[in-house]
Design a protein around this motif. Sequence first.
Motif, mmCIF file in Angstrom:
data_model
loop_
_atom_site.group_PDB
_atom_site.id
_atom_site.type_symbol
_atom_site.label_atom_id
_atom_site.label_comp_id
_atom_site.label_asym_id
_atom_site.label_seq_id
_atom_site.Cartn_x
_atom_site.Cartn_y
_atom_site.Cartn_z
ATOM 1 N N HIS A 45 36.036 49.883 164.035
ATOM 2 C CA HIS A 45 37.428 49.422 163.968
ATOM 3 C C HIS A 45 38.102 49.962 162.709
ATOM 4 O O HIS A 45 39.255 50.428 162.766
ATOM 5 N N LYS A 48 39.043 53.697 163.051
ATOM 6 C CA LYS A 48 40.219 53.923 163.892
ATOM 7 C C LYS A 48 41.500 53.445 163.203
ATOM 8 O O LYS A 48 42.535 54.123 163.271
ATOM 9 N N GLN A 49 41.434 52.293 162.560
ATOM 10 C CA GLN A 49 42.611 51.749 161.884
ATOM 11 C C GLN A 49 43.057 52.642 160.731
ATOM 12 O O GLN A 49 44.243 52.913 160.555
ATOM 13 N N ALA A 51 42.488 55.768 160.409
ATOM 14 C CA ALA A 51 43.034 57.018 160.947
ATOM 15 C C ALA A 51 44.501 56.820 161.316
ATOM 16 O O ALA A 51 45.345 57.691 161.058
ATOM 17 N N LYS A 52 44.826 55.665 161.903
ATOM 18 C CA LYS A 52 46.216 55.354 162.240
ATOM 19 C C LYS A 52 47.081 55.237 160.993
ATOM 20 O O LYS A 52 48.264 55.566 161.002
ATOM 21 N N GLN A 53 46.480 54.757 159.907
ATOM 22 C CA GLN A 53 47.223 54.557 158.655
ATOM 23 C C GLN A 53 47.337 55.822 157.821
ATOM 24 O O GLN A 53 47.948 55.814 156.759
ATOM 25 N N GLY A 54 46.719 56.906 158.276
ATOM 26 C CA GLY A 54 46.808 58.170 157.547
ATOM 27 C C GLY A 54 45.795 58.320 156.438
ATOM 28 O O GLY A 54 45.855 59.284 155.671
ATOM 29 N N TYR A 74 35.587 62.169 161.396
ATOM 30 C CA TYR A 74 36.639 61.723 160.485
ATOM 31 C C TYR A 74 36.533 62.452 159.153
ATOM 32 O O TYR A 74 35.439 62.714 158.654
#
Length: 222
Positions: A45, A48-49, A51-54, A74
């Motif tokens: 989690h 993924k989070q 990655a969404k936040q940059g 990643y």
Amino acid sequence: MSAIRLLVLGAVRQHGRAHGYQVRNDLEYWGAHEWSNAKPGSIYHALKQMAKQGLLLAHEIAPSTAGGPPRTEYEITDQGTEEYFTLLRRSLTAYDQKPDVLSAALGFMVDLGRAETLELLRERVRAIEEWRKSVTGYYTPEDGPGQLGHIGEIMNFWVHSADSGALWTRGLIERIQGGAYTFAGEGDPFVGVLVDGEENPYATRTPHPGDQEWPRPWPDRP
């Protein structure tokens, strides 16, 4: 402050690029699943989070010859690196956090310079001493916890925890001052991660859906 963000960012950074199972494997190798919230679900989690936040860059790569779905690797971004060092410095000085936060920071403290690490640890001692003074303004440890009834055991516990925390930190400062460990800029660092494909003797071997990105997470034992 949660230890999982620091742990995941630090693990990815050490590899350069890492897939989810690789990060999980490293954290289990360090025993982080025992002393922190770094359970498989939390790790996947967090990847993924962030990655969404940059903070991380996700690369989808082809599946291995063994089959299975494409894996995601990643890579830490500049923003992620900044966040990583912010968390690391804060975790070394935040005396009032859970033990897992400090434990995570200890695992990565050599990413900082020796002088800076020493100053951060001294700041930690100063913060502990200031907190202790604020407590002993109305609670005198020498008189024992009974002065406040059984509730005094709460203050007694925290004062003793502060004393032991300060004592331990001073010992670490002395070891680092004495030349212990290899810090940033001093040479080849200690390698604390597993080579991709290397078997982890401390792996929990508990399956998780996120492991499907890695066709055979645990090699068969002879």
